[in-house]
Motif scaffolding. Structure first.
Motif, short mmCIF file in Angstrom:
data_model
loop_
_atom_site.label_atom_id
_atom_site.label_comp_id
_atom_site.label_asym_id
_atom_site.label_seq_id
_atom_site.Cartn_x
_atom_site.Cartn_y
_atom_site.Cartn_z
N ASN A 459 -27.47 71.02 22.16
CA ASN A 459 -25.91 71.96 22.13
C ASN A 459 -26.22 73.84 22.19
O ASN A 459 -25.16 74.57 22.09
CB ASN A 459 -25.15 71.63 21.07
N PHE A 549 -19.43 73.13 20.80
CA PHE A 549 -21.11 73.34 20.86
C PHE A 549 -21.31 74.14 19.63
O PHE A 549 -22.53 73.47 18.86
CB PHE A 549 -21.62 74.01 22.02
N ASP A 558 -22.73 63.12 23.73
CA ASP A 558 -21.60 63.27 23.99
C ASP A 558 -20.32 62.70 24.83
O ASP A 558 -20.32 62.05 25.40
CB ASP A 558 -22.03 65.42 25.03
#
Length: 782
Positions: A459, A549, A558
């Motif tokens: 991320n 993020f 995700d």
């Protein structure tokens, strides 16, 4: 200990079918059962677990987390849900289980083995979440009888949560031994003391139940069971403790990167917790050749804290359930296989002689008959080898030289399809051979990555890219390009210009130029994903993504469009790599096979979803040489293994359709698995210049991997460094066997410049199909 497993019909059935012994004493200090493959390993563990529960209603069980128990969980669920069906009843009986007594799962007490700390229990990458989903719910265990590790409750004062106590997610264990310097540290010290007290009470609860009756676990890269890492005290109990690098590297994928794993402590039951009940049935399951060295140490070494699993030598009911690959270094079993073999093939003979030369640190030609007689393996080889001793060493040396000569040759007028499971597998596997064949313009090259590889992008890295892109948009840097249709999904020239811009930046050593190329491609990807090229809308999208993020916990699965974005970042890196060597984006293909979804247990490939797209690619390209990541037997739910099955089926269907049986397959391995020299038949020389090219191209193109967020447990650094280390080691072992003069005084400058070697396995299609093994309908859908 005898060769008969006390009280287990399941184990006896397996031993009877295989003809193997349970224990080769005194070399083996813990009993072993070897099965053919990873699914069979899970089935054996499941049957033994069910059998134990039948005999021990109300007992205490402790079961593993992670990917290793995948097939164990599937088989237990299958048997429990279909228990009364005639076919299942028959299967249970055939496996040694009494089908008339369904196990009483509600009666069991469950002990969670370990957990990261600090971690919120509702996170999907917490072990608390895992055991609730896969054991308490799936097996029908009673939550009231479960001793779990809920970090949100352990040690915290009222009206505080984990984030109040550990806002940076970093725990300073030195507070156990010093005063807190401020209010925050005083609270943290209090919580640490409370956790230590909780651990002592948890240990007492386990022991008050009589200890663990059935323990099933995996084994880590340093030999850990639970989180009892190398060096753990055999008398250790439940505790909060730090881990080592090997364990952190193995946990990096679960936790969203090594950066997070380095900061996490663990709460784990101790080695003495596992062995407290002297009648405990303790089983370690391990699959694949990568596990073979640590498995051999755990089974064959004397009891020592360097090998935590050697503590199981204290338990008469301890077992190791292994695949053939994981058992590969168990010396007595391998010797028995050798003795029972009627003849030995060239590969087996070469392995024995090569290993003997390394052991004696002699050239193969200098090995004597006394050297051969000093080793059981080479002595057995002399008995079975039909030719004279002098001919044997000469033959093996010639074979090694021929492999090097094969690696010196360059094919011409070929169509190469270089395939890889992940975006850096090709370069880490055999970049020197690719580069050599690129230099001949008569060859055509196509590069295909078969999965999207999104799990390898952190991320933090995506956030950095988005921040850079926002700066370009804020100053209107791409307004003109947008108006010209530069970013239209069908603009292949635009895609190539992204690439050329980035490569120009590398050449000029100008970060601003590189970053513009990088930002262009990221914007192109966002326009594709959101189907919107309105600059204001895209700014809002970027703001949303940056918030995502910044707030998502590392390691969380995700959303699909985030997976796509991360995958396209990896695809950009592959485009850059092959652009380094003169290829446009059209030569770099991205298959994005559907089985790769980021689940804990990866789906099995299917013909319709996964094989047919590759078959269509083969129809279009009509390759004469196809490369595959050729990983060893029983690498388990690993992506490399599943991609191998897809390629095998696609090539088989392609051969049937076009009658093209002459395709050559190059099998390669990289940083995860190695060939023994006897297994490979192409040795590719690698020069210092090529090492420089590999390092430079990796660090400049695979930027998401530059800081090794998901590293190998063998090396704390970028994969390119580990690949070089492996290739250098392979060169040095061959230099021992052939002598330094062979390389240093060779007539070819290519060999004189050699400082590393890449090993490849060239196969015919028929040989490749045989290597990829028959797919089993019970566990795979192909």
């Amino acid at each position: 200990m005898t060769d008969k497993p006390a009280g287990s019909q399941v184990e006896q059935f397996v031993l009877n079918q295989s003809g193997q012994k349970l224990l080769f004493a005194p070399t083996e200090k813990v009993a072993v059962i070897v099965v053919d493959n990873f699914p069979a390993l899970g089935k054996l563990a499941a049957l033994r677990f069910i059998e134990w529960v039948q005999q021990n209603a109300g007992g205490v069980v402790s079961l593993p987390t992670g990917k290793t128990p995948e097939h164990f969980i599937k088989w237990v669920k299958y048997f429990l849900r279909h228990w009364n069906e005639p076919a299942v009843q028959k299967e249970l009986e055939a496996g040694g289980v009494n089908p008339s007594v369904k196990p009483d799962m509600k009666s069991l007490h469950f002990v969670q083995i370990d957990e990261f700390y600090p971690i919120h229990p509702q996170q999907h990458n917490s072990f608390y979440y895992y055991v609730n989903m896969f054991y308490l719910q799936s097996f029908g265990l009673d939550p009231a009888k479960a001793l779990l590790i809920d970090c949100a409750k352990i040690g915290l004062p009222e009206d505080t949560d984990l984030d109040d106590v550990w806002p940076e997610k970093v725990v300073d264990l030195s507070l156990r031994y010093r005063h807190g310097k401020n209010t925050k540290e005083q609270l943290q010290k209090q919580v640490l003391e409370n956790i230590d007290q909780w651990c002592a009470e948890q240990e007492e609860k386990i022991r008050s139940l009589g200890g663990i009756g059935f323990f099933l676990g995996g084994i880590g890269p340093d030999g850990h069971i639970g989180f009892n890492v190398q060096g753990s005290d055999f008398h250790s109990t439940t505790r909060l403790t730090a881990t080592n690098y090997e364990t952190q590297a193995a946990a990096a994928t679960d936790l969203g990167g090594i950066e997070t794993a380095r900061q996490r402590l663990v709460i784990t039951i101790g080695l003495a917790t596992i062995t407290y009940n002297s009648n405990c049935t303790a089983i370690i399951i391990a699959a694949g050749e990568a596990k073979a060295p640590i498995v051999a140490d755990a089974i064959q070494q004397p009891k020592h804290i360097r090998y935590p699993a050697t503590v199981l030598q204290d338990l008469p009911n301890a077992r190791f359930y292994l695949t053939q690959g994981a058992a590969k270094l168990l010396s007595e079993r391998q010797h028995e296989i050798l003795v029972k073999a009627a003849t030995l093939d060239d590969e087996q003979a070469e392995k024995i002689v090569f290993d003997l030369a390394l052991e004696k640190r002699k050239r193969i030609r200098d090995l004597s008959q006394d050297d051969f007689k000093s080793s059981r393996y080479s002595a057995e080889l002399l008995k079975k080898w039909p030719e004279k001793f002098a001919t044997l060493t000469q033959t093996i040396e010639q074979r090694l030289v021929q492999k090097i000569e094969h690696g010196m040759k360059m094919l011409t007028n070929q169509v190469f399809l270089h395939t890889e499971p992940h975006h850096d597998d090709l370069m880490l596997g055999y970049l020197p051979f690719i580069v050599r064949h690129i230099r001949d313009a008569s060859n055509q090259h196509h590069f295909v990555t078969l999965t999207s590889g999104f799990t390898a992008v952190t991320n933090r890295y995506v956030l950095t890219l988005l921040q850079k892109l926002k700066k370009f948009l804020d100053r209107g840097a791409f307004d003109k390009l947008i108006s010209e249709g530069y970013f239209h999904p069908d603009n292949e020239q635009g895609r190539n210009r992204d690439l050329w811009q980035y490569l120009d930046g590398i050449a000029a050593n100008r970060n601003s130029v590189k970053e513009e190329g990088e930002a262009r491609r990221l914007l192109r990807n966002l326009i594709f994903i959101f189907e919107d090229d309105n600059i204001d809308n895209l700014r809002h999208r970027i703001t949303e993504l940056m918030s995502y993020f910044e707030t998502q916990y590392p390691g969380k699965k995700d959303l699909p469009h985030i997976q796509r974005l991360k995958g396209m970042i990896r695809e950009w890196e592959a485009d850059c790599l092959w652009g380094y060597f003169g290829f446009n984006s059209s030569a770099v293909l991205h298959a994005r096979l559907g089985f790769y979804k980021g689940e804990i247990f990866t789906e099995e490939p299917t013909v319709e979803r996964d094989v047919k797209p590759i078959l269509e690619m083969l129809r279009r390209i009509q390759p004469t040489v196809v490369s595959v990541a050729l990983d060893p037997e029983a690498s388990g739910p690993d992506t490399h293994y599943k991609v191998l099955q897809v390629m095998s089926e696609a090539l088989r269907l392609h051969e049937e359709e076009f009658k093209r049986s002459g395709i050559e397959v190059w099998g390669y391995r990289n940083v995860w698995y190695r060939f023994h020299p006897s297994e490979a038949n192409i040795f590719v020389p690698v020069s210092l210049n090529m090492f420089s090219v590999m390092s430079s191209s990796f660090m400049n193109t695979f930027v998401s991997q530059k800081h090794a967020s998901f590293p190998s447990y063998e090396h704390d650094g970028p994969f390119s460094e580990l690949a070089q280390k492996i290739q250098v080691e392979q060169y040095h072992t061959l230099k021992i066997c052939l002598g330094r003069e062979f390389f240093n005084e060779h007539p070819s400058p290519l060999i004189r410049a050699t400082r590393g070697l890449v090993y490849l396995k060239s196969l015919s299609l028929a040989e490749f199909y045989e290597r990829s093994r028959a797919l089993r309908r019970s566990t795979e859908n192909l």
